[in-house]
Design an enzyme around this catalytic site. Structure first.
Site, PDB file in Angstrom:
ATOM      1  N   GLN A   6       0.826  -1.198   0.000  1.00 24.28           N
ATOM      2  CA  GLN A   6       0.000   0.000   0.000  1.00 24.28           C
ATOM      3  C   GLN A   6       0.863   1.253   0.000  1.00 24.28           C
ATOM      4  O   GLN A   6       2.074   1.194   0.238  1.00 24.28           O
ATOM      5  CB  GLN A   6      -0.922   0.011   1.219  1.00 24.28           C
ATOM      6  CG  GLN A   6      -0.197  -0.163   2.537  1.00 24.28           C
ATOM      7  CD  GLN A   6      -1.094  -0.589   3.674  1.00 24.28           C
ATOM      8  OE1 GLN A   6      -2.300  -0.697   3.532  1.00 24.28           O
ATOM      9  NE2 GLN A   6      -0.520  -0.828   4.833  1.00 24.28           N
ATOM     10  N   HIS A  25      -9.603   5.492  19.170  1.00 30.57           N
ATOM     11  CA  HIS A  25      -8.952   4.312  19.721  1.00 30.57           C
ATOM     12  C   HIS A  25      -9.462   3.976  21.122  1.00 30.57           C
ATOM     13  O   HIS A  25      -9.420   2.805  21.526  1.00 30.57           O
ATOM     14  CB  HIS A  25      -7.432   4.493  19.710  1.00 30.57           C
ATOM     15  CG  HIS A  25      -6.864   4.424  18.325  1.00 30.57           C
ATOM     16  ND1 HIS A  25      -6.547   5.545  17.589  1.00 30.57           N
ATOM     17  CD2 HIS A  25      -6.600   3.361  17.525  1.00 30.57           C
ATOM     18  CE1 HIS A  25      -6.091   5.177  16.402  1.00 30.57           C
ATOM     19  NE2 HIS A  25      -6.112   3.861  16.332  1.00 30.57           N
ATOM     20  N   ASP A  48      -0.343   1.081  12.706  1.00 25.29           N
ATOM     21  CA  ASP A  48       0.129   2.402  13.123  1.00 25.29           C
ATOM     22  C   ASP A  48       0.560   2.433  14.585  1.00 25.29           C
ATOM     23  O   ASP A  48       1.171   3.395  15.038  1.00 25.29           O
ATOM     24  CB  ASP A  48      -0.940   3.463  12.864  1.00 25.29           C
ATOM     25  CG  ASP A  48      -2.302   3.075  13.432  1.00 25.29           C
ATOM     26  OD1 ASP A  48      -2.353   2.445  14.501  1.00 25.29           O
ATOM     27  OD2 ASP A  48      -3.321   3.412  12.790  1.00 25.29           O
ATOM     28  N   ASP A  82      -0.574 -12.432   6.783  1.00 29.04           N
ATOM     29  CA  ASP A  82      -1.956 -12.107   6.464  1.00 29.04           C
ATOM     30  C   ASP A  82      -2.869 -12.601   7.581  1.00 29.04           C
ATOM     31  O   ASP A  82      -2.734 -13.747   8.039  1.00 29.04           O
ATOM     32  CB  ASP A  82      -2.330 -12.772   5.136  1.00 29.04           C
ATOM     33  CG  ASP A  82      -3.799 -12.587   4.803  1.00 29.04           C
ATOM     34  OD1 ASP A  82      -4.241 -11.433   4.718  1.00 29.04           O
ATOM     35  OD2 ASP A  82      -4.494 -13.606   4.639  1.00 29.04           O
ATOM     36  N   ALA A  83      -3.803 -11.759   8.047  1.00 29.95           N
ATOM     37  CA  ALA A  83      -4.677 -12.117   9.168  1.00 29.95           C
ATOM     38  C   ALA A  83      -5.513 -13.353   8.855  1.00 29.95           C
ATOM     39  O   ALA A  83      -5.773 -14.179   9.743  1.00 29.95           O
ATOM     40  CB  ALA A  83      -5.581 -10.936   9.516  1.00 29.95           C
ATOM     41  N   ASP A 138      -8.780  -4.081  13.418  1.00 30.82           N
ATOM     42  CA  ASP A 138      -8.620  -2.732  12.863  1.00 30.82           C
ATOM     43  C   ASP A 138      -8.120  -2.850  11.425  1.00 30.82           C
ATOM     44  O   ASP A 138      -6.961  -2.584  11.125  1.00 30.82           O
ATOM     45  CB  ASP A 138      -7.631  -1.940  13.721  1.00 30.82           C
ATOM     46  CG  ASP A 138      -7.573  -0.467  13.342  1.00 30.82           C
ATOM     47  OD1 ASP A 138      -8.437  -0.022  12.561  1.00 30.82           O
ATOM     48  OD2 ASP A 138      -6.659   0.234  13.819  1.00 30.82           O
TER      49      ASP A 138
END
Length: 550
Positions: free
Chosen positions: A277, A312, A337, A392-393, A410
């Site tokens: 990304q 958050h 992040d 990868d989740a 998230d």
């Protein structure tokens, strides 16, 4: 060009140039308009259509094969290819300010306009912009379509070299794809890749040109120099205009006459292209504050520093108040992040180890090492309580044998098919199996509030898809809620009683004001639970009803 080896090399290099133009244009389109798969597919189709049209024209008497004509084709490509990004970026500035966002502003202040009417009012400018951009792609494809027939024709009478020319041409496409993916896009960007291809195209033209024709190279060279000077300010202006207007950080519209002055004072954007990304960290002016820092991923808003604390807290502390428990085996999916990890480190017991799964190691390294990001996440990703896996989740959950009592999800919003599997019933079923008997999952997920101007049939169906998909898995409780402009779902597995959202809960939150909390209590989400809405990898329903304004 008497040597067949020179022709083979030229076939390969020209294929590299042509394919780099196509890949770059597709990436720029997807960055500006969203949905990578759609614009990649459309651009490839238009480009290949142009190739076939050019090959057809090259066989007509009007476009008879000659070295001079071939030189003109390459000179036109060396001019047109690098100019396309400038057109796409500058055109998008005009479209975004004076058609798209202006109409959204009208919608938000109007009691009479509907979303459908706004969509209809901006339909013609949008179609015009796309047709012009894809028209340039068609022109590049058409000009490129002249190349192979000429190269094959140049070897006529010297044996059958057609297959070798085609083979080297295809090999050039392979080289272009690999170079674009692993070098040019991450290191140079799609915009400057067109400039690189233009220079390479011009070098090929010089090689083709006879001595008396080399004077024609002067004008394309001048065009390339102009493009090189205009790329950075145009790209910078486009991204800032996108941020300012789409996210409403400016108090009023900018007139066309004021636009150059306005663009000249924009602050810099910190950019990083990872394998997955594009990250952009920008300093944006607010109406009532000097500035705020905002992170955008692939052009989509991720967070801004003025409101991320409340966001958050809605994912970290609020779920614990609802569940009346703090997890001992927590898992974060996404959240590269480090902001959610920051809050959970403070919220959970000091002995609790937090497992973190992040696909994009580039995002993780950016958030872990950037001074601006460290100032926001407080160095959470360097904590020995955060154990990060770069995977990868979907694969992580599928292969995991552990059980978790608190899962914080998230993920990016499902703007494309790439992310769709993380919102599928198949993923949620695997997630449910990895949850202990009394456990919860909290999801940052797009829902449409009934009071939103985006509500209606589309909003109802969108909410129904998400809620029905989670219900299909077997969660005993599903509690949707909104904090500010963000929406979440608390999903519980177990039989314990939960605390309902109430006015007193707002006094236990540090970063969510009582005014915002009162809006949270008033928020309503209309939906129905029905198996026809369930979103599956094999039958994706979510993208069918995705609203254009998400």
């Amino acid at each position: 060009m008497n040597s067949s080896r020179k022709v083979y090399g030229l076939a390969m290099l020209l294929s590299v140039c042509s394919f780099l133009y196509e890949l770059s244009i597709a990436k720029i389109f997807s960055d500006l308009l969203g949905n990578f798969i759609l614009w990649q597919s459309v651009t490839i189709a238009v480009y290949i259509g142009g190739l076939s049209f050019g090959a057809f024209l090259s066989d007509t008497k009007r476009f008879a094969h000659s070295r001079v004509r071939f030189l003109k084709v390459e000179l036109m490509l060396s001019i047109l290819g690098p100019l396309v990004p400038l057109f796409l970026l500058a055109g998008h500035i005009i479209y975004r300010i004076y058609f798209n966002d202006a109409m959204i502003d009208v919608l938000e202040t109007s009691d009479f306009l509907t979303i459908q009417q706004v969509k209809e009012s901006r339909w013609l400018p949008w179609v015009t912009y796309v047709l012009l951009g894809q028209g340039l792609t068609l022109a590049i494809g058409t000009l490129s379509g002249f190349e192979i027939p000429y190269l094959i024709q140049s070897l006529k009478g010297k044996g059958n070299h057609s297959l070798m020319v085609l083979g080297f041409n295809y090999f050039g496409s392979l080289l272009a794809s690999l170079a674009f993916s692993f070098w040019l896009l991450p290191q140079v960007s799609a915009v400057y890749t067109c400039l690189f291809a233009g220079v390479l195209n011009l070098i090929c033209a010089v090689f083709i040109a006879e001595e008396k024709s080399r004077k024609w190279v002067a004008f394309p060279s001048f065009c390339l120099i102009v493009c090189a000077f205009l790329y950075q300010p145009t790209y910078k202006a486009n991204r800032h205009v996108f941020y300012y207007y789409f996210y409403k950080y400016l108090p009023e519209q900018v007139s066309m006459s004021e636009l150059p002055r306005f663009l000249s004072f924009l602050p810099p954007i910190e950019e990083r292209q990872t394998l997955y990304q594009k990250l952009e960290f920008a300093s944006l002016p607010l109406q009532d504050e000097p500035h705020t820092n905002g992170l955008f991923i692939d052009g989509h808003f991720q967070f801004d520093s003025s409101s991320e604390r409340s966001y958050h807290e809605a994912m970290s502390r609020l779920p614990h108040l609802i569940a009346l428990m703090k997890p001992k085996a927590p898992l974060i999916l996404g959240g590269g992040d480090g902001l959610l990890a920051r809050d959970l480190i403070k919220e959970l017991d000091q002995s609790t180890i937090i497992e973190h799964v992040e696909l994009d190691e580039g995002m993780y390294e950016f958030s872990r090492n950037s001074e601006q990001m460290i100032g926001l996440n407080e160095g959470s990703l360097s904590s020995d309580r955060i154990h990060t896996s770069f995977v990868d989740a979907f694969s992580f959950i599928k292969n995991s044998s552990k059980y978790y009592d608190g899962i914080y999800i998230d993920f990016p919003y499902p703007y494309s098919y790439d992310v769709l599997k993380l919102y599928s019933v198949e993923f949620y079923r695997m997630l449910f199996k990895r949850m202990s008997k009394e456990s919860f999952a909290v999801l940052d997920i797009p829902l449409v509030n009934s009071s939103s101007p985006h509500s209606g049939a589309n909003g109802f169906q969108h909410n129904s898809i998400i809620m029905s998909t989670l219900h299909e898995v077997g969660f005993s409780h599903l509690i949707p809620y909104a904090v500010g402009d963000e929406s979440f779902i608390f999903a519980y597995k177990g039989e314990r009683s939960l605390r309902q959202l109430d006015p007193t809960m707002g006094t236990e939150l540090a970063h969510i004001s009582m005014e915002v909390w009162s809006q949270t209590l008033d928020a309503e989400f209309s939906f129905e639970i029905d198996s026809q809405y369930v979103n599956s990898i094999f039958k994706p329903t979510l993208l069918s009803f995705r609203d254009d304004f998400f």
